[in-house]
Motif scaffolding. Structure first.
Motif, PDB file in Angstrom:
ATOM      1  N   GLU A  68       0.812  -1.215   0.000  1.00 40.95           N
ATOM      2  CA  GLU A  68       0.000   0.000   0.000  1.00 40.95           C
ATOM      3  C   GLU A  68       0.846   1.266   0.000  1.00 40.95           C
ATOM      4  OE1 GLU A  68      -0.679  -2.574   1.953  1.00 40.95           O
ATOM      5  OE2 GLU A  68      -2.826  -3.014   1.901  1.00 40.95           O
ATOM      6  N   SER A  98     -11.712  -2.434  -0.347  1.00 42.49           N
ATOM      7  CA  SER A  98     -11.521  -2.708   1.077  1.00 42.49           C
ATOM      8  C   SER A  98     -12.836  -3.097   1.751  1.00 42.49           C
ATOM      9  CB  SER A  98     -10.906  -1.500   1.771  1.00 42.49           C
ATOM     10  OG  SER A  98     -11.840  -0.445   1.872  1.00 42.49           O
ATOM     11  N   ASN A 103      -8.807  -5.892   1.754  1.00 45.60           N
ATOM     12  CA  ASN A 103      -7.803  -5.308   2.637  1.00 45.60           C
ATOM     13  C   ASN A 103      -6.830  -4.375   1.930  1.00 45.60           C
ATOM     14  OD1 ASN A 103      -8.826  -6.614   4.868  1.00 45.60           O
ATOM     15  ND2 ASN A 103      -7.611  -8.429   4.489  1.00 45.60           N
ATOM     16  N   SER A 105      -7.268  -0.812   2.129  1.00 48.52           N
ATOM     17  CA  SER A 105      -7.058   0.421   2.857  1.00 48.52           C
ATOM     18  C   SER A 105      -7.495   0.363   4.317  1.00 48.52           C
ATOM     19  CB  SER A 105      -7.751   1.580   2.158  1.00 48.52           C
ATOM     20  OG  SER A 105      -9.122   1.345   2.078  1.00 48.52           O
ATOM     21  N   LYS A 107      -7.672  -1.650   6.735  1.00 50.50           N
ATOM     22  CA  LYS A 107      -7.296  -2.912   7.386  1.00 50.50           C
ATOM     23  C   LYS A 107      -6.956  -2.649   8.849  1.00 50.50           C
ATOM     24  CE  LYS A 107      -4.342  -6.852   7.020  1.00 50.50           C
ATOM     25  NZ  LYS A 107      -3.191  -7.463   6.471  1.00 50.50           N
TER      26      LYS A 107
END
Length: 108
Positions: A68, A98, A103, A105, A107
């Motif tokens: 990310e 997400s 998953n 952002s 998370k």
């Protein structure tokens, strides 16, 4: 830790709907002049923030590098190059991804 405090799914849907409205306002030029570009930048920042926030927390506190971080950096570079619509749409897709538990952002 921060996500446990702000763990309301209503917040996530509010962010996605707000991003859709801002992208629509920017794409269809509902506002005069550069305000439409400002709406696209706002939508992109709303989508990029959770991505970079979680990536930076993982790098700094957990000593774990996740994909990310470079994705967020590339999106910020796209904003600096003036690709507001493309960055806003990619950020919206990552935010919606997400929600589907991919998953990207929001998370943790």
């Amino acid at each position: 830790m921060v996500h446990k405090i702000f763990g309301d799914p209503l917040r996530d849907w509010f962010g996605a709907i707000l991003m859709m409205l801002l992208i629509g306002a920017g794409y269809f030029k509902w506002l005069p002049g550069y305000l439409s570009d400002g709406m696209l930048v706002s939508a992109a920042v709303i989508g990029i923030f959770p991505l970079l926030k979680n990536a930076l927390f993982d790098v700094l506190y957990k000593r774990r590098f996740r994909f990310e971080l470079p994705a967020g950096i590339f999106l910020l570079a796209g904003l600096l190059m003036g690709r507001f619509l493309e960055v806003a749409l990619i950020a919206l897709l990552l935010l919606i991804g997400s929600f589907m538990r991919l998953n990207f952002s929001w998370k943790d």
